[in-house]
Design an enzyme around this catalytic site. Structure first.
Site, PDB file in Angstrom:
ATOM      1  N   ASP A 124      67.707 -48.932 -27.760  1.00 32.84           N
ATOM      2  CA  ASP A 124      67.052 -49.917 -28.621  1.00 32.84           C
ATOM      3  C   ASP A 124      65.533 -49.907 -28.426  1.00 32.84           C
ATOM      4  O   ASP A 124      65.030 -49.436 -27.407  1.00 32.84           O
ATOM      5  CB  ASP A 124      67.567 -51.327 -28.291  1.00 32.84           C
ATOM      6  CG  ASP A 124      68.899 -51.643 -28.975  1.00 32.84           C
ATOM      7  OD1 ASP A 124      69.463 -50.749 -29.623  1.00 32.84           O
ATOM      8  OD2 ASP A 124      69.367 -52.797 -28.854  1.00 32.84           O
ATOM      9  N   ASP A 125      64.836 -50.499 -29.381  1.00 29.50           N
ATOM     10  CA  ASP A 125      63.391 -50.758 -29.295  1.00 29.50           C
ATOM     11  C   ASP A 125      62.534 -49.498 -29.336  1.00 29.50           C
ATOM     12  O   ASP A 125      61.416 -49.475 -28.816  1.00 29.50           O
ATOM     13  CB  ASP A 125      63.036 -51.579 -28.030  1.00 29.50           C
ATOM     14  CG  ASP A 125      63.837 -52.874 -27.914  1.00 29.50           C
ATOM     15  OD1 ASP A 125      64.349 -53.345 -28.945  1.00 29.50           O
ATOM     16  OD2 ASP A 125      63.963 -53.401 -26.799  1.00 29.50           O
ATOM     17  N   HIS A 164      67.284 -57.048 -33.629  1.00 24.80           N
ATOM     18  CA  HIS A 164      66.554 -57.254 -32.378  1.00 24.80           C
ATOM     19  C   HIS A 164      66.881 -58.663 -31.868  1.00 24.80           C
ATOM     20  O   HIS A 164      66.843 -59.627 -32.636  1.00 24.80           O
ATOM     21  CB  HIS A 164      65.053 -57.119 -32.666  1.00 24.80           C
ATOM     22  CG  HIS A 164      64.171 -57.174 -31.457  1.00 24.80           C
ATOM     23  ND1 HIS A 164      64.427 -56.463 -30.308  1.00 24.80           N
ATOM     24  CD2 HIS A 164      63.011 -57.855 -31.227  1.00 24.80           C
ATOM     25  CE1 HIS A 164      63.450 -56.698 -29.417  1.00 24.80           C
ATOM     26  NE2 HIS A 164      62.597 -57.540 -29.955  1.00 24.80           N
TER      27      HIS A 164
END
Length: 310
Positions: A13-14, A134
């Site tokens: 993620d991210d 998110h």
């Protein structure tokens, strides 16, 4: 467990948060430790991330962000219900508070989600094969309906529903964080029907809350996978028909590897947060690339893949 084939999507993620996060994620992918990434299009290094994904052929989807940093939709950057008095998104908990008070305009949520899909398309040259949220905003009340509509409009087939088997038995998670996780879980249960109705799919099993940051170890990943597989396979109907010799179970493991962010570089408009500056990201990276994790996958007939392989 007979010949159970497991397809494991390990999602970093991210992606796009900062150059050091991007580098860590790419290193993990090249080491065969992750098989998929989720891009923050409002991340300060999103353009760089998209280039890296193209260069190394990394399967990439969209990490929709309504809680950290700045919107990407021009009209919403100045005057919108999604912003706090400093002109940024409300934050992980602030977003939830504003939502529960009825302060968020859902048409603005939809506008921003669509703008993020469009920007993803612009950066990568394709639509995201999967799209998640998110800080798990996509399963929140009201937001879940709008999110599902956007996925259906763009023909995005896959998402993430963060219901983790065995989460309740993880006594190493501090109470305040556990409360947040149980909230995410409850929201996720209430989202299943909405996503189903819109024809959206997700893997059989989600893992990642119990193995985040300092709680990640080879054994914590292993026990999470084993717990999950056991739960899925024991759900077979009782007077079971003769079982086929093989069946496939799909799992998504959410991870956050990276080298720690160094301010002021990084973030989504406000600079990097504490978690991204901490050693915990590096700890995840170092754990994921351990050879014993990889060899365990092989011995258990676990194949790493991305959403387009499902």
């Amino acid at each position: 467990l007979r010949m159970l084939q497991v397809k494991l999507i390990v999602t970093g993620d991210d992606f796009g948060y900062c150059p050091r996060r991007n580098q860590g994620i790419v290193d993990c992918f090249l080491a065969g430790a992750i098989s998929n990434v989720s891009l923050l299009v409002n991340g300060s290094a999103a353009g760089d991330a998209a280039k890296l994904a193209r260069r190394y052929n990394i399967p990439i989807g969209l990490h929709a962000n309504l809680s950290e940093g700045s919107p990407v939709c021009e009209v919403l950057k100045t005057n919108s219900s999604l912003l706090n008095q400093d002109g940024f998104f409300h934050g992980k908990m602030g977003f939830r508070t504003a939502l529960s008070k009825g302060l968020l305009n859902m048409s603005e949520v939809k506008q921003e989600l669509k703008a993020q899909v469009e920007l993803f398309h612009e950066l990568t040259g394709h639509l995201p094969p999967h799209m998640d949220g998110h800080q798990h905003v996509h399963v929140l009340p009201e937001v879940r309906h709008v999110f599902a509509e956007v996925l259906e409009e763009y023909g995005i087939k896959y998402t993430r529903v963060p219901i983790e088997p065995g989460l309740h038995n993880c006594d190493w998670i501090p109470p305040s964080l556990m409360d947040f996780y149980l909230g995410v879980e409850e929201d996720s249960f209430n989202t299943v029907d909405v996503f189903t109705k819109h024809g959206i799919r997700w893997p059989d099993i989600y893992i990642g809350l119990s193995t985040m940051g300092k709680n990640m170890s080879v054994s914590s990943i292993w026990s999470a996978i084993d717990t999950a597989i056991l739960e899925v396979t024991s759900k077979a109907p009782s007077p079971a028909p003769p079982a086929p010799q093989s069946r496939t179970v799909t799992i998504e493991l959410m991870v956050h590897p990276g080298y720690p962010s160094v301010p002021p570089v990084g973030g989504c408009g406000e600079g990097p947060d504490d978690f991204s500056q901490s050693w915990e990201r590096l700890h995840e990276l170092q754990t994921l690339i351990k050879p014993e994790l990889q060899s365990h996958y092989k011995s258990r007939n676990i194949q790493l893949c991305s959403f387009k392989d499902l």
